[in-house]
Design a protein around this motif. Structure first.
Motif, PDB file in Angstrom:
ATOM      1  N   GLU A 187     -65.317  34.682  38.906  1.00  0.00           N
ATOM      2  CA  GLU A 187     -64.985  34.724  40.340  1.00  0.00           C
ATOM      3  C   GLU A 187     -65.119  36.151  40.886  1.00  0.00           C
ATOM      4  O   GLU A 187     -65.592  36.364  42.000  1.00  0.00           O
ATOM      5  CB  GLU A 187     -63.572  34.177  40.569  1.00  0.00           C
ATOM      6  N   SER A 231     -64.896  29.781  42.333  1.00  0.00           N
ATOM      7  CA  SER A 231     -65.814  30.241  43.388  1.00  0.00           C
ATOM      8  C   SER A 231     -66.770  31.274  42.785  1.00  0.00           C
ATOM      9  O   SER A 231     -66.407  31.990  41.848  1.00  0.00           O
ATOM     10  CB  SER A 231     -65.020  30.893  44.531  1.00  0.00           C
ATOM     11  N   ASN A 240     -68.404  33.687  48.460  1.00  0.00           N
ATOM     12  CA  ASN A 240     -67.877  32.870  49.568  1.00  0.00           C
ATOM     13  C   ASN A 240     -68.524  31.500  49.719  1.00  0.00           C
ATOM     14  O   ASN A 240     -67.879  30.542  50.102  1.00  0.00           O
ATOM     15  CB  ASN A 240     -68.011  33.654  50.882  1.00  0.00           C
ATOM     16  N   ASN A 241     -69.807  31.391  49.393  1.00  0.00           N
ATOM     17  CA  ASN A 241     -70.514  30.148  49.722  1.00  0.00           C
ATOM     18  C   ASN A 241     -70.971  29.304  48.545  1.00  0.00           C
ATOM     19  O   ASN A 241     -71.671  28.317  48.726  1.00  0.00           O
ATOM     20  CB  ASN A 241     -71.737  30.462  50.598  1.00  0.00           C
ATOM     21  N   GLY A 274     -69.609  27.456  44.821  1.00  0.00           N
ATOM     22  CA  GLY A 274     -68.492  27.126  43.932  1.00  0.00           C
ATOM     23  C   GLY A 274     -68.984  26.146  42.890  1.00  0.00           C
ATOM     24  O   GLY A 274     -70.086  25.591  42.998  1.00  0.00           O
ATOM     25  N   TYR A 325     -72.837  24.863  47.522  1.00  0.00           N
ATOM     26  CA  TYR A 325     -72.069  24.982  48.761  1.00  0.00           C
ATOM     27  C   TYR A 325     -70.908  23.978  48.788  1.00  0.00           C
ATOM     28  O   TYR A 325     -69.800  24.306  49.202  1.00  0.00           O
ATOM     29  CB  TYR A 325     -73.007  24.784  49.958  1.00  0.00           C
ATOM     30  N   SER A 384     -68.028  25.251  47.028  1.00  0.00           N
ATOM     31  CA  SER A 384     -67.241  26.256  47.768  1.00  0.00           C
ATOM     32  C   SER A 384     -66.320  25.575  48.787  1.00  0.00           C
ATOM     33  O   SER A 384     -65.212  26.037  49.039  1.00  0.00           O
ATOM     34  CB  SER A 384     -68.153  27.288  48.435  1.00  0.00           C
ATOM     35  N   LYS A 402     -63.383  24.325  46.837  1.00  0.00           N
ATOM     36  CA  LYS A 402     -62.536  25.468  46.463  1.00  0.00           C
ATOM     37  C   LYS A 402     -61.665  25.910  47.646  1.00  0.00           C
ATOM     38  O   LYS A 402     -60.468  26.169  47.499  1.00  0.00           O
ATOM     39  CB  LYS A 402     -63.428  26.633  46.003  1.00  0.00           C
ATOM     40  N   LYS A 403     -62.267  25.960  48.825  1.00  0.00           N
ATOM     41  CA  LYS A 403     -61.493  26.380  50.004  1.00  0.00           C
ATOM     42  C   LYS A 403     -60.388  25.360  50.325  1.00  0.00           C
ATOM     43  O   LYS A 403     -59.284  25.739  50.727  1.00  0.00           O
ATOM     44  CB  LYS A 403     -62.414  26.585  51.207  1.00  0.00           C
TER      45      LYS A 403
END
Ligand code: FAD
Length: 402
Positions: A167, A350, A353-354, A356, A369, A372, A375-376
């Motif tokens: 990560e 992750s 940011n984009n 995961g 994507y 991610s 993950k968010k």
């Protein structure tokens, strides 16, 4: 007769969840929560602060903003030791605190495995202070290059290739190309090496999924050394073993992410522990101490299905907090305790940011994507679990579209 006193040590995922659940249950007890800082931090996001992709304020919030202070007394202090036979806790600044029931949830610390030089010459990612120190150091080294022209300023070694390391690598490989433009250093001189002792990378995922993550990072310029145990860290140098030979890699930034152990306070307090973790009974209490619950990263809970302890994660810490509160309420009402049960909702890492990758409920794999986004959602759920709806609105991840 005075009301029983429940003391909770640590306001991480496990401790904060216990305090919040006890409030919901309206237990007839005085509840005291002790934490060394007046803020909670989302330890699962420390790599973002360390890489400089998020400020500490994004992953922290004030403890008194999320607990009912009419029901919970919060004490900001550091726990030195628990004197379990006298039912008291020794605090750094506020003397002693007696309890009728204790919940120990003091979390994790960096594990050096006794390797020389780790404490002196590498940077761990274990709390807000260490994450901010790692970020400040990395930025300083990268910006130094313009003057020094020393390529070691642009060289980074990440020790360990577990979850945290992947990560962290995901974040720095997102950010460094942007810094190269503002700090004016050549990207082709940036060297990022990740050194792992085990023969397999990311063993918590299927081989295919693990390979996906590794390939993403390799494309971003990371070099992996696998099956190469680190033997020593010296100033600006990591010494590792490869095919029986000792080799060295040099860098001005050395990040230590090889693993964690439970709080040293557990051992200091004389509990039977292994790497700061106590094997707890089915209801999360400590054998021989029916007034003490041990939860989160200071505990080991046997998974009856696999015959091995569950991995220590935020997900399990939150569930343990719920279960400990439930069992405390039952004890306070003279009811028998219940066994802790846990069904994993999956594991998602992750890679910046984009991107995961991971496994969700039912074993389904997600990556890229979509990974991610999952993950968010997990981060947002955890903010609701230990914070409030307001915390989620302020600190949540809603940048789903790009
Ligand atoms: P912690 O969250 O460590 O909380 C302990 C609390 O106790 C802290 O507030 C600390 O300040 C306080 N404290 C410590 N010592 C003292 C003392 N002596 N006196 C007073 N207070 C004290 N898990 C997942 O499930 N999913 C993930 O994606 C994930 N990613 C991770 C990424 C990183 C970079 C790291 C480092 C960990 C990650 N984990 C993840 C693991 C997860 O963070 C831990 O399992 C989890 O934080 C354990 O929760 P806890 O409540 O036991 O301890």
């Amino acid at each position: 007769m005075s009301r029983p006193r429940v003391v909770i040590l640590g306001a991480g995922y496990a401790g904060l969840k216990t305090a919040k659940e006890l409030c919901k249950k309206n237990v007839d007890a005085d509840i005291v929560l002790v934490n060394k800082n007046d803020y909670h931090y989302e330890s699962t996001q420390l790599h973002e602060v360390a890489a400089g992709t998020e400020p500490a304020s994004k992953i922290t919030f004030n403890i008194v903003d999320v607990i009912d202070t009419k029901k919970v007394e919060f004490i900001k202090d550091t726990v030195i030791k628990v004197e379990k036979d006298d039912k008291k806790v020794l605090l750094e600044n506020n003397g002693e605190l007696t309890y009728d029931y204790l919940v120990m949830a003091l979390g994790f610390e960096s594990e050096t495995f006794g390797i020389p030089g780790v404490d002196e010459f590498s940077l761990p990612l274990v709390n807000i202070k260490t994450a901010e120190a790692a970020q400040a150091h990395l930025d300083k080294m990268l910006s130094n290059y313009q003057q020094s022209k020393n390529e070691l300023d642009l060289s980074i070694v990440v020790c360990g290739a577990g979850f945290t390391s992947i990560e962290y690598l995901g974040e720095i490989t997102n950010r460094i190309p942007k810094l190269a433009k503002t700090m004016n250093f050549p990207m082709d001189k940036v060297k990022i090496t990740c050194i792992e002792a085990m023969p397999t990378l990311l063993p918590m995922f299927s081989e295919k999924l693990g390979q996906f993550g590794i390939d993403v990072l390799k494309k971003r310029g990371v070099t992996f050394k696998v099956g190469t145990p680190i033997k020593e860290i010296k100033e600006n140098t990591v010494v590792y073993e490869e095919n029986g030979d000792l080799k060295e890699v040099h860098a001005h930034t050395i990040i230590w992410t090889t693993g964690v152990k439970g709080s040293h306070v557990v051992g200091e307090s004389g509990f039977a522990e292994r790497r700061g973790r106590v094997m707890v009974e089915k209801d999360l209490r400590v054998e021989g101490y029916p007034d003490i619950f041990m939860i989160g990263d200071v505990s080991a809970v046997m998974d009856e299905e696999s015959g091995r302890p569950f991995p220590t994660t935020a997900q399990i810490a939150i569930k343990q907090g719920e279960a400990a509160a439930n069992n405390l309420a039952r004890l306070l009402n003279n009811q028998p305790t219940e066994a802790f049960t846990f069904k994993s909702l999956g594991t998602v890492a992750s890679i910046g940011n984009n991107v995961g990758m991971g496994q969700i409920l039912g074993g389904k794999e997600v990556k890229g994507y979509m990974g991610s986004i999952v993950k968010k959602s997990i981060i947002n759920k955890s903010l609701l679990d230990v914070g409030t709806a307001g915390t989620l609105l302020k600190k949540g991840r809603f940048d789903y579209y790009h």
